[in-house]
Design a protein around this motif. Structure first.
Motif, PDB file in Angstrom:
ATOM      1  N   ALA A 138      23.141  62.785  35.846  1.00  0.00           N
ATOM      2  CA  ALA A 138      22.480  63.936  36.462  1.00  0.00           C
ATOM      3  C   ALA A 138      21.659  64.708  35.436  1.00  0.00           C
ATOM      4  O   ALA A 138      20.527  65.133  35.706  1.00  0.00           O
ATOM      5  N   SER A 139      22.214  64.886  34.239  1.00  0.00           N
ATOM      6  CA  SER A 139      21.478  65.618  33.203  1.00  0.00           C
ATOM      7  C   SER A 139      20.273  64.820  32.706  1.00  0.00           C
ATOM      8  O   SER A 139      19.217  65.391  32.413  1.00  0.00           O
ATOM      9  N   LYS A 140      20.414  63.494  32.611  1.00  0.00           N
ATOM     10  CA  LYS A 140      19.293  62.660  32.170  1.00  0.00           C
ATOM     11  C   LYS A 140      18.162  62.660  33.199  1.00  0.00           C
ATOM     12  O   LYS A 140      16.982  62.682  32.848  1.00  0.00           O
ATOM     13  N   LEU A 141      18.524  62.620  34.469  1.00  0.00           N
ATOM     14  CA  LEU A 141      17.489  62.601  35.515  1.00  0.00           C
ATOM     15  C   LEU A 141      16.824  63.965  35.678  1.00  0.00           C
ATOM     16  O   LEU A 141      15.680  64.037  36.118  1.00  0.00           O
ATOM     17  N   GLY A 142      17.555  65.024  35.371  1.00  0.00           N
ATOM     18  CA  GLY A 142      16.985  66.358  35.349  1.00  0.00           C
ATOM     19  C   GLY A 142      16.345  66.775  36.662  1.00  0.00           C
ATOM     20  O   GLY A 142      17.005  66.945  37.684  1.00  0.00           O
ATOM     21  N   ALA A 143      15.012  66.921  36.645  1.00  0.00           N
ATOM     22  CA  ALA A 143      14.275  67.438  37.799  1.00  0.00           C
ATOM     23  C   ALA A 143      14.412  66.528  39.011  1.00  0.00           C
ATOM     24  O   ALA A 143      14.454  66.999  40.151  1.00  0.00           O
ATOM     25  N   VAL A 144      14.486  65.224  38.765  1.00  0.00           N
ATOM     26  CA  VAL A 144      14.620  64.282  39.887  1.00  0.00           C
ATOM     27  C   VAL A 144      15.949  64.516  40.600  1.00  0.00           C
ATOM     28  O   VAL A 144      16.002  64.563  41.842  1.00  0.00           O
ATOM     29  N   TYR A 145      17.025  64.674  39.832  1.00  0.00           N
ATOM     30  CA  TYR A 145      18.328  64.930  40.434  1.00  0.00           C
ATOM     31  C   TYR A 145      18.313  66.233  41.212  1.00  0.00           C
ATOM     32  O   TYR A 145      18.819  66.297  42.344  1.00  0.00           O
ATOM     33  N   ARG A 146      17.731  67.285  40.636  1.00  0.00           N
ATOM     34  CA  ARG A 146      17.694  68.582  41.324  1.00  0.00           C
ATOM     35  C   ARG A 146      16.871  68.498  42.607  1.00  0.00           C
ATOM     36  O   ARG A 146      17.207  69.108  43.623  1.00  0.00           O
ATOM     37  N   PHE A 147      15.793  67.727  42.555  1.00  0.00           N
ATOM     38  CA  PHE A 147      14.950  67.538  43.741  1.00  0.00           C
ATOM     39  C   PHE A 147      15.736  66.873  44.862  1.00  0.00           C
ATOM     40  O   PHE A 147      15.693  67.314  46.020  1.00  0.00           O
ATOM     41  N   VAL A 148      16.495  65.828  44.540  1.00  0.00           N
ATOM     42  CA  VAL A 148      17.285  65.137  45.557  1.00  0.00           C
ATOM     43  C   VAL A 148      18.453  66.007  46.007  1.00  0.00           C
ATOM     44  O   VAL A 148      18.757  66.088  47.212  1.00  0.00           O
ATOM     45  N   TYR A 149      19.106  66.678  45.067  1.00  0.00           N
ATOM     46  CA  TYR A 149      20.239  67.548  45.412  1.00  0.00           C
ATOM     47  C   TYR A 149      19.814  68.664  46.366  1.00  0.00           C
ATOM     48  O   TYR A 149      20.575  69.058  47.260  1.00  0.00           O
ATOM     49  N   ARG A 150      18.584  69.132  46.182  1.00  0.00           N
ATOM     50  CA  ARG A 150      18.056  70.185  47.067  1.00  0.00           C
ATOM     51  C   ARG A 150      17.387  69.591  48.301  1.00  0.00           C
ATOM     52  O   ARG A 150      16.546  70.198  48.927  1.00  0.00           O
ATOM     53  N   LYS A 151      17.788  68.380  48.637  1.00  0.00           N
ATOM     54  CA  LYS A 151      17.421  67.713  49.901  1.00  0.00           C
ATOM     55  C   LYS A 151      15.925  67.476  50.016  1.00  0.00           C
ATOM     56  O   LYS A 151      15.329  67.685  51.061  1.00  0.00           O
ATOM     57  N   TRP A 152      15.338  67.036  48.906  1.00  0.00           N
ATOM     58  CA  TRP A 152      13.915  66.726  48.838  1.00  0.00           C
ATOM     59  C   TRP A 152      13.063  67.962  49.153  1.00  0.00           C
ATOM     60  O   TRP A 152      11.909  67.832  49.561  1.00  0.00           O
ATOM     61  N   MET A 153      13.641  69.122  49.018  1.00  0.00           N
ATOM     62  CA  MET A 153      12.938  70.409  49.147  1.00  0.00           C
ATOM     63  C   MET A 153      12.323  70.627  50.536  1.00  0.00           C
ATOM     64  O   MET A 153      11.399  71.430  50.688  1.00  0.00           O
ATOM     65  N   PHE A 154      12.841  69.937  51.532  1.00  0.00           N
ATOM     66  CA  PHE A 154      12.272  70.119  52.881  1.00  0.00           C
ATOM     67  C   PHE A 154      12.466  71.542  53.370  1.00  0.00           C
ATOM     68  O   PHE A 154      11.560  72.128  53.981  1.00  0.00           O
ATOM     69  N   ASP A 155      13.634  72.121  53.137  1.00  0.00           N
ATOM     70  CA  ASP A 155      13.887  73.484  53.608  1.00  0.00           C
ATOM     71  C   ASP A 155      12.950  74.473  52.929  1.00  0.00           C
ATOM     72  O   ASP A 155      12.405  75.376  53.582  1.00  0.00           O
ATOM     73  N   GLU A 156      12.768  74.300  51.620  1.00  0.00           N
ATOM     74  CA  GLU A 156      11.861  75.197  50.902  1.00  0.00           C
ATOM     75  C   GLU A 156      10.420  75.021  51.379  1.00  0.00           C
ATOM     76  O   GLU A 156       9.676  76.003  51.529  1.00  0.00           O
ATOM     77  N   LEU A 157      10.023  73.775  51.623  1.00  0.00           N
ATOM     78  CA  LEU A 157       8.672  73.508  52.107  1.00  0.00           C
ATOM     79  C   LEU A 157       8.441  74.154  53.470  1.00  0.00           C
ATOM     80  O   LEU A 157       7.416  74.826  53.692  1.00  0.00           O
ATOM     81  N   TYR A 158       9.389  73.976  54.385  1.00  0.00           N
ATOM     82  CA  TYR A 158       9.231  74.556  55.717  1.00  0.00           C
ATOM     83  C   TYR A 158       9.292  76.077  55.677  1.00  0.00           C
ATOM     84  O   TYR A 158       8.620  76.756  56.456  1.00  0.00           O
ATOM     85  N   ASP A 159      10.102  76.602  54.749  1.00  0.00           N
ATOM     86  CA  ASP A 159      10.155  78.050  54.601  1.00  0.00           C
ATOM     87  C   ASP A 159       8.789  78.594  54.181  1.00  0.00           C
ATOM     88  O   ASP A 159       8.322  79.618  54.706  1.00  0.00           O
ATOM     89  N   ARG A 160       8.145  77.877  53.239  1.00  0.00           N
ATOM     90  CA  ARG A 160       6.833  78.326  52.753  1.00  0.00           C
ATOM     91  C   ARG A 160       5.730  78.122  53.805  1.00  0.00           C
ATOM     92  O   ARG A 160       4.861  78.983  53.969  1.00  0.00           O
ATOM     93  N   LEU A 161       5.794  76.999  54.524  1.00  0.00           N
ATOM     94  CA  LEU A 161       4.720  76.672  55.462  1.00  0.00           C
ATOM     95  C   LEU A 161       4.847  77.392  56.801  1.00  0.00           C
ATOM     96  O   LEU A 161       3.827  77.766  57.401  1.00  0.00           O
ATOM     97  N   PHE A 162       6.088  77.566  57.273  1.00  0.00           N
ATOM     98  CA  PHE A 162       6.268  78.064  58.634  1.00  0.00           C
ATOM     99  C   PHE A 162       7.035  79.382  58.711  1.00  0.00           C
ATOM    100  O   PHE A 162       6.600  80.307  59.407  1.00  0.00           O
ATOM    101  N   VAL A 163       8.178  79.465  58.000  1.00  0.00           N
ATOM    102  CA  VAL A 163       9.043  80.624  58.173  1.00  0.00           C
ATOM    103  C   VAL A 163       8.400  81.893  57.623  1.00  0.00           C
ATOM    104  O   VAL A 163       8.287  82.907  58.332  1.00  0.00           O
TER     105      VAL A 163
END
Length: 641
Positions: A548-573
Motif C-alpha cells: 500500500a505504501s509503495k503504490l501510494g496514490a494508486v492505492y489511495r485512489f482505489v481505496y477511495r472507490k476510484w473517486m466516483f463520490d468526489e467526482l459526482y459531488d463536484r459535478l452534480f451535488v
C-alpha cells in the motif's frame, strides 16, 4: 396456487404492518415468515410444472388501465424465466425472514421490519411475473421504495438517512431512463404488451427514430434507455455508488436486496427483453463493455476495503458485472445461471457476515477481528462454502456459472467479447484474493478485539444457522444440478420461448467448443488469488502495508472507490446546492417573499408606524387635524358639490 405464491407476502406485510401491535413481535414474525415459506414451496412446485414440464401460462387477473385505445391488463406471466426468479426470490427471502427472527431479536420494531421485508418480496414478485412493461415498472418502482424503507430502517442514524436518500436518488436517475425506454417502446410498437412487442421486433430492426435531433437506430435508442434503468437497479459502473452505502441497513436487508433480488432486477429485465435486444447489437456491445468494466473496477475496490459487509457488497457489484457482460454477448441463459447460483452463495456470505457481526458485538471492521474461528465454527464453515463458490473452485456452484460466462465471452470472437473475457479473468483473480483476505482477517491470526468483546463471542442460535445451512446446500449443489438445464444440452427444452437468441449469436453453444485453456484459466487464477491471500495475510502480514505504501496514490485512489463520490459531488451535488441556495435566497427570499408576503407585511407596518405618529396625545394637535378636515370637506363641496 400461482396467485397465492405472489400475493401471500403482500397479505403478510399488511397484517404485520397494520396489526403488528395487536399480534405482537412473535405473531408478526410467524405470519410473515410463514407466508413467504409457503410461497417458496409453491415456487418449487411451479418450477417443476412450468420449467421442467413445459406448462408455461399467463394468469389474467383484471384490466388495470383502460384509456381510449390504451389497455393494460394485470396478468401474471409464468414461463421458465419467471419460474427461475420465483425460486431465487422466494427461497432466499424465506431464509432471510427466518434468519431475521434471530438477528433482529433485540430490535424494538420487529413488526415494521418484517412487514418491510415481505412488502419488498411482493414487489419483486410483481416485477418478475409482469406481463407488460407498465406492470414491470410498477414492480420496479415498488422495490425501489421498499429498499429505501429497509436501508433507512434505523432512521435515527444520520448515515442510514444519507444512504437511503442516495440509493433512492441514484436509482431515480436510472428509472428516468427506464421510463423513457418504455415510452419509446410504446411509440415504436403502439403496445406495451411483451408478446405483441416481441412479435413485431424483427420488423422494426433497421428503422430510425429522431432522438435529440439525430436520426438514430430505433431499437438501439430504446434498448439503451431501458438499460439505463438496469444500470441503476443493478449498480453498474456510473450508477453504482449507492450500493456500498446501502450496507447501513440491517444485514438481512443486505442479503435480500443487495445479493439475491433487487440488484438482479436489471439482469432479469434484459433477459426478459432478449427478443428486442437481439436486434440492437450496438446496445449489446455497450452492455458488455459496462458489465466487464464494472466487474473489474468493483473487484479492485474490494481489495482495499475493511468493512466486512462492504467487501461483500463490492463482490456483488463485480459479479453483477459478469452477468451483464454475459448478456452483452447474448449468453442470456449463462447470465441467468449465474444469477441463480450467485443468489445462494452471496446471500450465504451476507448472512454469514451478519453472524460474525452478531458474535462480535456489532463490530464490522475486519481489522478489529481475528482468532475467532474456533468460537464460531458453524459460521466459519458456512463462510468457507460461500467463498469457495464465489471464487469458482470446482464442484461449487460458482464454478459452473462463472466459467460458462467467461467461455461464452471468449467464444463471441469479438472485440467486446475479448475485452470482457480478460477483464473477467482479472476480476476472478482479485475475487479469490479478497475472499480469502476476508476469511483470514476475520477468523485467523491473533484476536484484535478487546477482551470484553472476545468474552462475548459465541455461535449464532439455530434460528440463524439453519437458514445458512439451506443456502449452503444451494451454494454446493445448484451449479451441478442445474447446469444441463440452464446451459447444457437440455437448455432449448428448458428455456422454451422465454429467451430468444439469434442463431449467429449463440455464444452458449460456442462456449462448449473453446480451447482447453479457456475453462482452465479462471480456476488457475483463482488458486493464485487464494495463495496470494495466504502469503499476504497469513505468512507475511507485513506485506499489505508495504505494498500500500509503495503504490501510494494508486492505492489511495482505489481505496477511495476510484473517486466516483468526489467526482459526482463536484459535478452534480455542489452545483445543485449552489443553484438551490441561490434560488432560495435570491428567488424565493428576495423576489417572491420580498414582493409578496414579506413586502405586503412591511408596507402595512410602515403605514401603521406613520399613522401611529399622528397619535401625539395633545388636544390642540387633534383640533388642528379637525380644522384641516373641515377645510378639505368644505373645499370639496365648493368645487365639486
Amino acid at each position: 396456487m400461482e396467485v397465492a405464491a405472489i400475493f401471500l407476502p403482500l397479505l403478510a406485510a399488511f397484517i404485520a404492518g397494520f396489526f403488528g401491535r395487536f399480534i405482537g413481535d412473535r405473531g408478526s414474525q410467524i405470519v410473515t415468515s410463514g407466508a413467504v415459506c409457503v410461497s417458496a414451496l409453491i415456487s418449487i412446485w411451479l418450477f417443476v410444472d412450468v420449467a421442467l414440464n413445459g406448462n408455461a401460462r399467463t394468469v389474467e387477473l383484471m384490466t388495470w388501465i383502460d384509456s381510449g385505445t390504451f389497455e393494460v391488463s394485470w396478468a401474471l406471466k409464468f414461463d421458465t424465466l419467471t419460474a427461475v426468479m420465483l425460486i431465487v426470490v422466494n427461497v432466499v427471502s424465506s431464509m432471510v425472514h427466518v434468519y431475521s427472527i434471530g438477528y433482529m431479536s433485540h430490535d424494538h420494531h420487529k413488526p415494521r421490519f418484517m412487514a418491510y421485508l415481505s412488502l419488498f418480496t411482493f414487489f419483486m414478485l410483481m416485477l418478475v411475473t409482469a406481463d407488460n412493461f407498465v406492470q414491470m415498472y410498477f414492480g420496479w418502482e415498488g422495490v425501489g421504495l421498499a429498499s429505501y424503507l429497509l436501508i433507512n430502517f434505523w432512521y435515527e442514524k444520520p448515515s442510514a438517512n444519507a444512504a437511503s436518500m442516495k440509493a433512492f436518488i441514484v436509482n431515480r436517475v436510472g428509472d428516468f431512463g427506464f421510463a423513457l425506454g418504455i415510452m419509446a417502446i410504446f411509440f415504436l410498437f403502439g403496445s406495451v404488451h411483451f408478446d405483441t412487442v416481441f412479435a413485431a421486433a424483427p420488423q422494426m430492426a433497421g428503422h430510425s427514430i429522431n432522438f435529440l435531433g439525430f436520426d438514430l437506430d430505433a431499437l438501439t435508442v430504446a434498448c439503451l434507455l431501458l438499460f439505463m434503468g438496469a444500470m441503476g437497479k443493478s449498480a453498474q459502473l456510473g450508477l453504482h455508488t449507492w450500493l456500498p452505502d446501502a450496507m447501513e441497513g440491517p444485514t438481512p436487508v443486505s442479503a435480500l436486496i443487495h445479493a439475491a433480488t433487487m440488484v438482479t432486477a436489471g439482469v432479469f429485465m434484459v433477459a426478459r427483453l432478449s427478443p428486442i435486444f437481439e436486434y440492437a447489437p450496438i446496445a449489446l456491445n455497450f452492455i458488455a463493455i459496462i458489465g466487464a468494466s464494472t466487474a473489474f473496477v468493483a473487484a479492485t475496490i474490494g481489495l482495499t476495503q475493511f468493512d466486512i459487509k462492504r467487501v461483500i457488497a463490492y463482490s456483488t457489484m463485480s459479479q453483477l458485472g459478469y452477468m451483464f457482460f454475459a448478456l452483452g454477448v447474448s449468453a442470456y441463459s449463462a447470465a441467468m445461471f449465474h444469477l441463480m447460483t450467485h443468489a445462494f452463495f452471496k446471500a450465504l456470505l451476507f448472512l454469514g457476515a451478519g453472524s460474525v457481526i452478531h458474535a462480535m458485538s456489532d463490530e464490522q471492521d475486519m481489522r478489529k477481528m481475528g482468532g475467532i474461528w474456533r468460537l464460531i465454527p458453524v459460521t466459519y464453515a458456512m463462510m468457507w462454502i460461500g467463498s469457495l463458490a464465489l471464487a469458482g473452485i470446482p464442484f461449487f456452484a460458482g464454478y459452473y456459472s462463472k466459467d460458462i460466462i467467461l467461455e461464452a465471452a471468449y467464444a463471441a470472437h469479438s472485440g467486446v467479447g475479448t475485452y470482457a473475457f480478460w477483464l473477467g479473468i482479472a476480476a476472478a483473480l482479485m475475487t479469490a484474493f479478497y475472499s480469502w483476505r476476508l476469511i483470514i482477517m476475520t477468523f485467523h491470526g491473533k484476536p484484535q478485539a478487546n477482551d470484553r468483546v472476545m468474552a462475548h463471542v459465541h455461535e449464532s442460535p439455530l434460528i440463524m444457522t439453519i437458514p445458512l445451512g439451506v443456502l449452503a446446500i444451494g451454494a454446493l449443489f445448484s451449479g451441478i444440478v442445474a447446469y444441463g438445464w440452464f446451459v447444457g444440452d437440455g437448455r432449448a427444452d428448458f428455456w422454451g420461448d422465454a429467451i430468444f437468441v439469434l442463431h449467429e449469436n449463440d455464444t452458449v453453444e460456442a462456449a462448449h467448443h473453446v480451447p482447453g485453456w479457456v475453462p482452465l484459466a479462471p480456476f488457475v487464477v483463482g488458486l493464485i488469488g487464494i495463495g496470494l491471500a495466504y502469503l499476504f495475510y497469513m505468512f507475511m502480514p507485513h506485506l499489505p502495508s508495504l505494498v500500500a505504501s509503495k503504490l501510494g496514490a494508486v492505492y489511495r485512489f482505489v481505496y477511495r472507490k476510484w473517486m466516483f463520490d468526489e467526482l459526482y459531488d463536484r459535478l452534480f451535488v455542489q452545483p445543485a446546492k449552489f443553484l438551490g441556495y441561490g434560488l432560495w435566497k435570491s428567488g424565493d427570499g428576495a423576489i417572491i417573499d420580498g414582493v409578496g408576503p414579506d413586502g405586503v407585511a412591511a408596507a402595512t407596518r410602515d403605514v401603521a408606524l406613520r399613522a401611529a405618529r399622528l397619535q401625539s396625545g395633545y388636544v390642540y394637535h387633534y383640533a388642528f387635524a379637525m380644522v384641516i378636515g373641515v377645510v378639505l370637506l368644505v373645499g370639496w363641496f365648493y368645487f365639486f358639490g
